[in-house]
Design a protein around this motif. Structure first.
Motif: not given
Length: 243
Positions: A119-125, A148-165
């Motif tokens: 759900g995120e990239l390590s400092p090395k990556q 997805p690198p950005l929120p996409a107005d998908a209520i469930y996935m944006d709130s539960h499993y987003p890309f955190r960076q």
């Protein structure tokens, strides 16, 4: 150049059909469709496995992919194990500290394959990505990543499993004067999200598609999605095909 992109396979053991879906047959149907668009290569966008990364599941997928007459490339999703994935597919050269990421030129187009399995990239990556974006700042970039690198107005996935960076990713891409095209999956839906010079092409799954406007995970439909990406002298265009 034409690229086929399929994602979120969610392959399970032969005796399991997650949510009543024959995910193995869906995957085979997607592969059988590919001659229709005649791609130069195939990219698998992560979540090859349904629950967790598994040697036997990856070996079965590899057996089917090895039948293709053109090259294929892989990235890891949040249900995958990058180390097992790299081992089974014989691509350990792309494994760094249990992250599976690499860069390749696809017919001269700089292309980055990221690992967002956590759900995120390590400092090395992150450092690797920043170095590549800086070195290629005068080139249009093509990026494959599971989330997805950005929120996409998908209520469930944006709130539960987003890309955190997302904020950091957007700021990094803004540092480039050129266009950045990100091809991704994870949200089980077809959608286009644009912020400045960054466009994200969210791609439907070969498993199930999810509704985007509900606070809970709700299946929208059981169609199989395949994305076609065309890299031309005029730019990039893309179409989603459904089976």
């Amino acid at each position: 150049m034409r690229i086929a992109f399929i994602t979120d396979l969610h392959i399970d053991t032969p005796d399991q059909n997650p949510m009543g879906v024959d995910v193995r047959q869906n995957f085979l149907k997607a592969l059988a469709f590919l001659p229709t668009i005649n791609p130069n290569c195939l990219v698998i966008g992560g979540d090859l496995a349904n629950a967790v990364g598994d040697h036997a599941i990856y070996a079965w997928i590899k057996q089917e992919l090895d039948k293709l007459p053109y090259p294929y490339y892989l990235i890891a999703g949040n249900h995958d194990d990058p180390a097992i994935l790299a081992d089974v597919f014989g691509r350990k050269q792309h494994l760094q500290d249990n992250e599976f990421y690499y860069a390749l030129p696809l017919e001269g187009r700089p292309t980055l394959f990221l690992d967002t399995a956590k759900g995120e990239l390590s400092p090395k990556q992150w450092t690797w990505l920043k170095d590549y974006v800086a070195a290629l700042r005068h080139n249009n970039l093509l990026v494959f990543m599971h989330h997805p690198p950005l929120p996409a107005d998908a209520i469930y996935m944006d709130s539960h499993y987003p890309f955190r960076q997302s904020d950091d990713f957007l700021q990094l891409m803004k540092s480039s004067p050129c266009h950045i095209t990100v091809v991704c999956g994870h949200y089980h839906a077809e959608k286009v999200v644009q912020r400045g010079n960054l466009i994200a092409l969210l791609t439907p799954s070969t498993f199930v598609q999810l509704k985007q406007d509900t606070p809970d995970m709700v299946v929208d439909n059981y169609c199989i999605g395949i994305r076609e990406i065309n890299l031309t002298t005029h730019g990039t265009n893309s179409t989603v095909h459904y089976l």
